[in-house]
Design an enzyme around this catalytic site. Structure first.
Site, mmCIF file in Angstrom:
data_model
loop_
_atom_site.group_PDB
_atom_site.id
_atom_site.type_symbol
_atom_site.label_atom_id
_atom_site.label_comp_id
_atom_site.label_asym_id
_atom_site.label_seq_id
_atom_site.Cartn_x
_atom_site.Cartn_y
_atom_site.Cartn_z
ATOM 1 N N TYR A 78 0.506 -1.223 0.443
ATOM 2 C CA TYR A 78 0.225 -0.037 -0.172
ATOM 3 C C TYR A 78 1.165 1.441 -0.021
ATOM 4 O O TYR A 78 1.708 1.762 0.235
ATOM 5 C CB TYR A 78 -1.263 0.270 1.408
ATOM 6 C CG TYR A 78 -2.032 -0.489 0.985
ATOM 7 C CD1 TYR A 78 -3.553 -0.470 1.166
ATOM 8 C CD2 TYR A 78 -2.135 -2.292 1.208
ATOM 9 C CE1 TYR A 78 -4.244 -1.563 0.974
ATOM 10 C CE2 TYR A 78 -3.106 -3.289 1.785
ATOM 11 C CZ TYR A 78 -4.157 -2.325 0.571
ATOM 12 O OH TYR A 78 -5.080 -3.566 0.797
ATOM 13 N N HIS A 100 -6.231 -1.353 -6.510
ATOM 14 C CA HIS A 100 -7.436 -0.438 -5.640
ATOM 15 C C HIS A 100 -6.473 0.200 -5.877
ATOM 16 O O HIS A 100 -5.013 0.890 -5.429
ATOM 17 C CB HIS A 100 -8.218 -0.960 -5.932
ATOM 18 C CG HIS A 100 -7.933 -1.202 -3.989
ATOM 19 N ND1 HIS A 100 -7.624 -2.485 -3.199
ATOM 20 C CD2 HIS A 100 -7.966 -0.381 -2.937
ATOM 21 C CE1 HIS A 100 -7.550 -2.510 -2.402
ATOM 22 N NE2 HIS A 100 -7.693 -1.577 -1.982
ATOM 23 N N HIS A 153 -3.025 0.185 -3.839
ATOM 24 C CA HIS A 153 -2.392 -0.932 -3.271
ATOM 25 C C HIS A 153 -1.745 -1.663 -5.056
ATOM 26 O O HIS A 153 -2.705 -1.670 -5.876
ATOM 27 C CB HIS A 153 -3.646 -1.445 -3.715
ATOM 28 C CG HIS A 153 -3.700 -2.881 -2.458
ATOM 29 N ND1 HIS A 153 -4.542 -4.339 -2.418
ATOM 30 C CD2 HIS A 153 -2.499 -4.018 -2.712
ATOM 31 C CE1 HIS A 153 -4.712 -4.963 -2.534
ATOM 32 N NE2 HIS A 153 -2.771 -4.841 -1.827
ATOM 33 N N HIS A 195 -16.307 -4.366 -3.076
ATOM 34 C CA HIS A 195 -15.059 -4.768 -2.333
ATOM 35 C C HIS A 195 -14.418 -5.600 -1.589
ATOM 36 O O HIS A 195 -15.546 -5.415 -0.369
ATOM 37 C CB HIS A 195 -14.130 -3.745 -2.244
ATOM 38 C CG HIS A 195 -12.685 -4.334 -1.977
ATOM 39 N ND1 HIS A 195 -12.112 -3.327 -3.042
ATOM 40 C CD2 HIS A 195 -11.654 -4.106 -0.769
ATOM 41 C CE1 HIS A 195 -11.022 -4.229 -3.504
ATOM 42 N NE2 HIS A 195 -10.882 -3.965 -1.782
ATOM 43 N N HIS A 245 -11.633 -9.028 -0.819
ATOM 44 C CA HIS A 245 -10.134 -9.810 -1.868
ATOM 45 C C HIS A 245 -10.354 -11.407 -2.527
ATOM 46 O O HIS A 245 -11.917 -11.737 -2.878
ATOM 47 C CB HIS A 245 -9.216 -9.440 -0.675
ATOM 48 C CG HIS A 245 -8.222 -8.873 -0.513
ATOM 49 N ND1 HIS A 245 -7.557 -8.382 0.282
ATOM 50 C CD2 HIS A 245 -8.444 -7.081 -1.498
ATOM 51 C CE1 HIS A 245 -6.845 -7.376 0.417
ATOM 52 N NE2 HIS A 245 -7.759 -6.709 -0.554
#
Length: 614
Positions: free
Chosen positions: A226, A259, A329, A408, A410
């Site tokens: 990140y 993202h 990210h 959202h 993963h």
């Protein structure tokens, strides 16, 4: 009478079989003369299915009749084409529509694949051929089908992600039973077939752009990064409204940039250090934690986002900060080194202010390892709550109006659903995707705006599949960790930035103690023992998984009712009761369910009349 002459050649038998098949269960395709009552629909949406651009899908939706019109353009047809829909883009158990030839004639038919990928012609032909024609751009095939057909072999087209599979048939097909979709190695494309009928509003004449980009970052050689970068707005920038935003991805990094978000820093801070580096670094200035007001949120697969005509997202002017934080990210599982990146968000803004200020609010689960999914689960659900107490504290008397959302999770995420609860009854689905993919996290404009009043509850439920994992999956920022989030876009803007929850920590420790006793292990609730370590020490079986699920669905929660300053609204937010839902929404019936006759209307497909003048 003899049925077959023993002297018939195999070729004769084959031709007889194909003739019977063409007249009984398929539609003959030639240059097509449409019925006189047929009116060609306009096709508003388009997507290239394959990277080379040889296949293009165009479509439009008829909500009154609950039908979707689909047109497939094939640059070079060869001996046919296969188009299908399946749960996750698998070649098995897929709903198929095919165009194929046997070297002499061409056929169009509704089919399906079994658990091994073998193709079967459907006894109920629900794809209706409307038109075929050639042009210099290729071969065009136009057809339609209902959203739902009540055929168990047909895919139900719903709001949310649809996984399209496709393949070109390179050789003549004497029998569909010869085909196996798995062996064709079909491509996969994700798309939202069902979309709101409203078009994107035009941009104002005085619109300008502002690009918030990463400063030529060298992407770290690690799986998850990140990256935080501080960006300054132009000096003395007056209040503007953001009316649209879109991603800017460095070419070649499309598969790495997972993202991105742009946050406005707290207006109370006069200065913010000029930092560009890992968001998890100990060197990151503490002040960056107060850059939490969302201006834009993009994830892989999202398209440019337009605000409604009467709302815009404020930026600049009194009461706002000159400092923005870009968070990118990077997902780099191949550990590529030396890759540079200048990706970010392009903001389209105007000084011609619209009627309402808009905002973005996070719903769902807090990013914390206390919310976990056991291994070897093919269906495990977690829910995050925005409680009545929080909406009563933060919302204006007239409530807020949600017009879009972005789901959202993963890699383990299968589905996401956010529902509005008033009293103890579900009254509206804000957004739902039963076939969610982390690789297609598009911002979805709602078909109908949802008004949320003070005292209402918003519940976001995520479904996960960890069947192929041997270790527990915890909540967190890594791509192998999990999230459950819905970024809702709404107006008028409030100070509520985040309305999320997680299970109460004391009750989680009771769970660890119970499982440890049951599995005859010593229990340690020492401060140095992390939640991740305690989860990892569990021997996972059906009992430990079921008890964890019971904990999450019945134990008190810790609410995060956060302002844009990252501070909680005043009040006691610990050990809150889970909102009670006594009445769930029922899905409206499909036309085929109301009129069962429709299930037998198309059992005998119609032979297509050739237009020889075409």
């Amino acid at each position: 009478m003899r049925i077959l002459n023993k002297d018939l050649r195999l070729q004769d038998v084959t031709l007889m079989y194909l003739t019977v098949m063409a007249t009984v269960v398929v539609i003959l395709v030639a240059s097509y003369q449409a019925p006189t009552a047929y009116s060609r629909p306009s096709l508003a949406y388009h997507i290239l299915l394959d990277p080379s651009g040889d296949l293009e899908l165009s479509w439009n939706i008829s909500y009154p009749t609950q039908e979707v019109y689909l047109q497939l353009r094939v640059k070079e047809l060869h001996h046919g084409v296969l188009l299908g829909m399946s749960d996750r883009g698998e070649p098995t158990n897929a709903d198929l529509v095919l165009l194929w030839d046997d070297g002499l004639k061409s056929y169009f038919g509704d089919a399906w694949s079994d658990g091994e990928g073998r193709v079967m012609l459907d006894t109920q032909q629900n794809y209706q051929l409307l038109e075929t024609h050639h042009s210099p751009e290729g071969f065009y095939l136009l057809f339609k089908r209902p959203f739902s057909t009540c055929d168990p072999h047909d895919y139900i087209i719903e709001e949310g992600t649809v996984h399209i599979i496709y393949a070109i048939l390179e050789r003549p097909v004497l029998s569909l039973h010869e085909l196996n979709v798995s062996r064709l190695q079909p491509g996969v494309q994700r798309v939202l077939l069902l979309r709101p009928e409203a078009q994107s509003p035009p941009l104002p004449r005085d619109v300008r752009t502002l690009e918030v980009l990463a400063p030529d970052v060298i992407i770290p050689t690690q799986e998850t990064t990140y990256w935080c970068h501080i960006f300054q707005l132009p000096p003395n920038m007056p209040k503007n409204h953001i009316v649209m935003y879109e991603s800017v991805i460095t070419p070649g990094n499309e598969a790495i940039v997972h993202h991105m978000e742009v946050f406005e820093c707290s207006p109370q801070m006069d200065t913010v250090p000029q930092y560009s580096g890992s968001c998890d670094s100990k060197m990151k200035p503490r002040k960056l934690n107060y850059c939490r007001h969302v201006l834009a949120a993009w994830a892989m697969g999202a398209e440019p986002f337009h605000y409604p005509p009467d709302a815009g997202l404020p930026m600049g002017g009194d009461g706002s900060s000159r400092f923005l934080r870009l968070e990118v990210h990077y997902h780099n599982p191949l550990l590529l080194s030396g890759r540079r990146d200048s990706s970010g968000i392009r903001l389209w803004h105007t000084r011609s202010l619209r009627r309402f200020d808009a905002g973005i609010m996070e719903l769902g689960l807090v990013y914390t390892p206390v919310m976990a999914i056991p291994p070897h689960q093919d269906f495990f659900q977690l829910s995050g709550y925005c409680t009545a107490k929080c909406t009563r504290t933060a919302f204006p008397a007239g409530g807020i109006h949600i017009f879009a959302s972005q789901l959202h999770t993963h890699l383990a995420g299968l589905g996401v659903r956010t529902v509005l609860v008033r009293g103890d009854k579900e009254v509206a689905v804000v957004q739902e995707d039963k076939h969610f993919s982390t690789h297609y996290q598009i911002i979805r404009v709602l078909k109908k705006m949802v008004t949320v009043l003070p005292g209402d509850v918003l519940i976001t439920k995520c479904t996960y599949d960890t069947e192929d994992r041997n270790k527990v999956t915890v909540g967190g920022f890594g791509i192998m960790d999990e999230m459950c989030v819905n970024y809702v876009h709404y107006y008028p803007r409030t100070q509520l930035e985040l309305c999320k929850s997680h299970v109460d920590l004391d009750y989680l420790q009771k769970y660890f103690s119970l499982i440890n006793r049951f599995q005859a292990r010593e229990s340690c609730s020492c401060p140095q023992t992390s939640v991740e370590d305690q989860f990892s020490s569990i021997t996972w079986d059906s009992f430990s998984a079921e008890v964890l699920n019971s904990l999450y669905t019945s134990s008190p929660i810790s609410m995060h009712c956060n302002q844009s300053t990252a501070e909680l609204f005043p009040g006691d937010w610990e050990k809150q009761e889970i909102p009670v839902v006594k009445t769930e929404l029922e899905r409206a019936p499909y036309p085929c369910e109301l009129n069962q006759r429709s299930s037998s209307q198309n059992n005998n497909p119609t032979e297509v009349k050739p237009n020889r003048s075409g």
